[in-house]
Design a protein around this motif. Structure first.
Motif, PDB file in Angstrom:
ATOM      1  N   ARG A  73       0.954  -1.084  -0.107  1.00 31.08           N
ATOM      2  CA  ARG A  73       0.065   0.035   0.080  1.00 31.08           C
ATOM      3  C   ARG A  73       0.797   1.047   0.085  1.00 31.08           C
ATOM      4  O   ARG A  73       1.836   1.276   0.784  1.00 31.08           O
ATOM      5  N   THR A  74       0.678   1.941  -1.062  1.00 30.58           N
ATOM      6  CA  THR A  74       1.562   3.153  -1.192  1.00 30.58           C
ATOM      7  C   THR A  74       0.866   4.649  -1.092  1.00 30.58           C
ATOM      8  O   THR A  74      -0.315   4.724  -1.383  1.00 30.58           O
ATOM      9  N   ARG A  75       1.919   5.481  -0.996  1.00 26.98           N
ATOM     10  CA  ARG A  75       1.276   6.801  -1.222  1.00 26.98           C
ATOM     11  C   ARG A  75       2.491   7.763  -1.686  1.00 26.98           C
ATOM     12  O   ARG A  75       3.614   7.347  -1.107  1.00 26.98           O
ATOM     13  N   ALA A  76       2.192   8.578  -2.592  1.00 22.36           N
ATOM     14  CA  ALA A  76       3.355   9.291  -3.046  1.00 22.36           C
ATOM     15  C   ALA A  76       2.877  10.997  -3.106  1.00 22.36           C
ATOM     16  O   ALA A  76       2.091  11.104  -3.409  1.00 22.36           O
ATOM     17  N   THR A  77       3.965  11.636  -2.465  1.00 20.26           N
ATOM     18  CA  THR A  77       3.948  13.146  -2.253  1.00 20.26           C
ATOM     19  C   THR A  77       5.003  13.768  -3.125  1.00 20.26           C
ATOM     20  O   THR A  77       5.986  13.453  -3.128  1.00 20.26           O
ATOM     21  N   PRO A  78       4.467  14.690  -4.110  1.00 26.62           N
ATOM     22  CA  PRO A  78       5.170  15.460  -4.548  1.00 26.62           C
ATOM     23  C   PRO A  78       6.346  16.562  -3.791  1.00 26.62           C
ATOM     24  O   PRO A  78       5.651  16.984  -2.776  1.00 26.62           O
ATOM     25  N   LEU A  79       7.607  16.467  -4.011  1.00 23.09           N
ATOM     26  CA  LEU A  79       8.394  17.343  -3.288  1.00 23.09           C
ATOM     27  C   LEU A  79       8.716  18.690  -4.028  1.00 23.09           C
ATOM     28  O   LEU A  79       9.133  18.412  -5.242  1.00 23.09           O
ATOM     29  N   LEU A  80       8.643  19.697  -3.403  1.00 25.16           N
ATOM     30  CA  LEU A  80       8.844  20.931  -4.183  1.00 25.16           C
ATOM     31  C   LEU A  80      10.174  21.579  -3.573  1.00 25.16           C
ATOM     32  O   LEU A  80      10.547  21.417  -2.142  1.00 25.16           O
ATOM     33  N   THR A  81      10.891  22.165  -4.315  1.00 21.24           N
ATOM     34  CA  THR A  81      12.157  22.900  -3.869  1.00 21.24           C
ATOM     35  C   THR A  81      12.027  24.374  -3.380  1.00 21.24           C
ATOM     36  O   THR A  81      10.688  24.888  -3.497  1.00 21.24           O
ATOM     37  N   LEU A  82      12.849  24.919  -2.676  1.00 22.26           N
ATOM     38  CA  LEU A  82      12.598  26.297  -2.134  1.00 22.26           C
ATOM     39  C   LEU A  82      12.245  27.123  -3.334  1.00 22.26           C
ATOM     40  O   LEU A  82      11.315  28.328  -3.172  1.00 22.26           O
ATOM     41  N   ASP A  83      12.956  27.084  -4.390  1.00 21.01           N
ATOM     42  CA  ASP A  83      12.838  28.093  -5.668  1.00 21.01           C
ATOM     43  C   ASP A  83      11.440  27.749  -5.842  1.00 21.01           C
ATOM     44  O   ASP A  83      10.647  29.166  -6.366  1.00 21.01           O
ATOM     45  N   GLU A  84      10.785  26.533  -6.024  1.00 17.84           N
ATOM     46  CA  GLU A  84       9.443  26.204  -6.679  1.00 17.84           C
ATOM     47  C   GLU A  84       8.392  26.980  -5.705  1.00 17.84           C
ATOM     48  O   GLU A  84       7.541  27.673  -5.932  1.00 17.84           O
ATOM     49  N   ILE A  85       8.727  26.938  -4.477  1.00 17.64           N
ATOM     50  CA  ILE A  85       7.857  27.668  -3.394  1.00 17.64           C
ATOM     51  C   ILE A  85       7.716  29.040  -3.415  1.00 17.64           C
ATOM     52  O   ILE A  85       6.958  29.743  -3.264  1.00 17.64           O
ATOM     53  N   ASP A  86       9.161  29.684  -3.773  1.00 15.30           N
ATOM     54  CA  ASP A  86       9.389  31.082  -3.610  1.00 15.30           C
ATOM     55  C   ASP A  86       8.412  31.489  -5.073  1.00 15.30           C
ATOM     56  O   ASP A  86       7.791  32.721  -4.835  1.00 15.30           O
ATOM     57  N   GLU A  87       8.436  30.961  -6.087  1.00 17.05           N
ATOM     58  CA  GLU A  87       7.833  31.356  -7.301  1.00 17.05           C
ATOM     59  C   GLU A  87       6.419  30.927  -6.970  1.00 17.05           C
ATOM     60  O   GLU A  87       5.466  31.744  -7.498  1.00 17.05           O
ATOM     61  N   ALA A  88       5.862  30.272  -6.290  1.00 14.65           N
ATOM     62  CA  ALA A  88       4.145  30.019  -6.006  1.00 14.65           C
ATOM     63  C   ALA A  88       3.832  31.167  -5.258  1.00 14.65           C
ATOM     64  O   ALA A  88       2.749  31.552  -5.506  1.00 14.65           O
ATOM     65  N   THR A  89       4.684  31.651  -4.135  1.00 16.82           N
ATOM     66  CA  THR A  89       4.540  32.888  -3.412  1.00 16.82           C
ATOM     67  C   THR A  89       4.126  34.001  -4.358  1.00 16.82           C
ATOM     68  O   THR A  89       3.499  34.965  -3.903  1.00 16.82           O
ATOM     69  N   ARG A  90       4.878  34.184  -5.236  1.00 21.28           N
ATOM     70  CA  ARG A  90       4.863  35.276  -6.125  1.00 21.28           C
ATOM     71  C   ARG A  90       3.705  35.148  -6.958  1.00 21.28           C
ATOM     72  O   ARG A  90       3.301  36.329  -7.828  1.00 21.28           O
ATOM     73  N   ARG A  91       2.945  34.254  -7.337  1.00 24.04           N
ATOM     74  CA  ARG A  91       1.985  34.019  -8.173  1.00 24.04           C
ATOM     75  C   ARG A  91       0.639  34.692  -7.498  1.00 24.04           C
ATOM     76  O   ARG A  91       0.386  34.366  -6.300  1.00 24.04           O
ATOM     77  N   GLN A  92      -0.257  35.353  -8.092  1.00 17.79           N
ATOM     78  CA  GLN A  92      -1.427  36.114  -7.437  1.00 17.79           C
ATOM     79  C   GLN A  92      -2.541  35.162  -7.877  1.00 17.79           C
ATOM     80  O   GLN A  92      -2.808  34.458  -8.920  1.00 17.79           O
ATOM     81  N   VAL A  93      -3.250  34.584  -6.747  1.00 17.61           N
ATOM     82  CA  VAL A  93      -4.222  33.748  -6.766  1.00 17.61           C
ATOM     83  C   VAL A  93      -5.538  34.448  -5.965  1.00 17.61           C
ATOM     84  O   VAL A  93      -5.423  34.750  -4.989  1.00 17.61           O
ATOM     85  N   THR A  94      -6.749  34.438  -6.887  1.00 17.11           N
ATOM     86  CA  THR A  94      -8.038  35.007  -6.358  1.00 17.11           C
ATOM     87  C   THR A  94      -8.692  33.588  -5.588  1.00 17.11           C
ATOM     88  O   THR A  94      -8.949  32.976  -6.410  1.00 17.11           O
ATOM     89  N   PHE A  95      -9.030  33.859  -4.438  1.00 13.73           N
ATOM     90  CA  PHE A  95      -9.962  32.620  -3.861  1.00 13.73           C
ATOM     91  C   PHE A  95     -10.762  33.539  -2.754  1.00 13.73           C
ATOM     92  O   PHE A  95     -10.601  34.433  -1.940  1.00 13.73           O
ATOM     93  N   ARG A  96     -12.094  32.862  -2.916  1.00 14.60           N
ATOM     94  CA  ARG A  96     -12.825  33.070  -1.693  1.00 14.60           C
ATOM     95  C   ARG A  96     -13.310  32.031  -0.890  1.00 14.60           C
ATOM     96  O   ARG A  96     -13.645  30.985  -1.364  1.00 14.60           O
ATOM     97  N   ALA A  97     -12.975  32.148   0.391  1.00 14.60           N
ATOM     98  CA  ALA A  97     -12.981  31.152   1.312  1.00 14.60           C
ATOM     99  C   ALA A  97     -14.661  30.730   1.364  1.00 14.60           C
ATOM    100  O   ALA A  97     -15.382  31.485   1.217  1.00 14.60           O
ATOM    101  N   PRO A  98     -14.859  29.354   1.623  1.00 19.07           N
ATOM    102  CA  PRO A  98     -16.494  29.142   1.765  1.00 19.07           C
ATOM    103  C   PRO A  98     -17.179  30.195   2.902  1.00 19.07           C
ATOM    104  O   PRO A  98     -16.580  30.136   3.765  1.00 19.07           O
ATOM    105  N   GLY A  99     -18.238  30.540   2.539  1.00 24.08           N
ATOM    106  CA  GLY A  99     -19.069  31.223   3.407  1.00 24.08           C
ATOM    107  C   GLY A  99     -18.726  32.633   3.619  1.00 24.08           C
ATOM    108  O   GLY A  99     -19.363  33.386   4.531  1.00 24.08           O
ATOM    109  N   ARG A 100     -17.833  33.014   2.755  1.00 24.19           N
ATOM    110  CA  ARG A 100     -17.228  34.469   2.835  1.00 24.19           C
ATOM    111  C   ARG A 100     -17.870  35.261   1.861  1.00 24.19           C
ATOM    112  O   ARG A 100     -17.831  34.919   0.762  1.00 24.19           O
TER     113      ARG A 100
END
Length: 106
Positions: free
Chosen positions: A79-106
């Motif tokens: 029985r297996t599970r696989a988790t993608p691993l991200l580099t520091l640079d990939e997370i830094d790039e993700a933090t620079r991307r603008q995402v529009t999101f509305r939380a449920p009920g807001r």
């Protein structure tokens, strides 16, 4: 290449196979399946507790990881599970991307 953390637990049948061929036999089998798809095993450890094996592998793409995952799960030995691993640079790039999101009920 994308990296993945793989955590696996042997089924009773898989444990019988491990007892028969040993850890080095399983490592050889893992190396073969990963390299056949253009990947590389960075680390492989046996453990005890919730997981029996922990691996870090590199694959050329997520589809290769999915192919291995499906084949291994279909064997019924693990029985297996696989988790993608991200580099520091990939997370830094993700933090620079603008995402529009509305939380449920807001």
């Amino acid at each position: 290449m994308p990296k993945f953390l793989i955590q696996a637990t042997y089924t009773p049948e898989g444990t019988k196979g491990l007892l028969k061929e040993g850890a080095s036999g399983r490592r050889a089998a893992v190396d073969q399946v990963v390299t056949d798809l253009g990947g590389q095993v960075e680390a492989m450890y046996f453990a005890f507790g919730e997981d029996d094996i922990v691996l870090i592998v590199d694959f050329p793409d997520p589809v290769s990881m999915a192919a291995v995952s499906l084949t291994v799960k279909a064997s019924g030995a693990l029985r297996t599970r696989a988790t993608p691993l991200l580099t520091l640079d990939e997370i830094d790039e993700a933090t620079r991307r603008q995402v529009t999101f509305r939380a449920p009920g807001r």
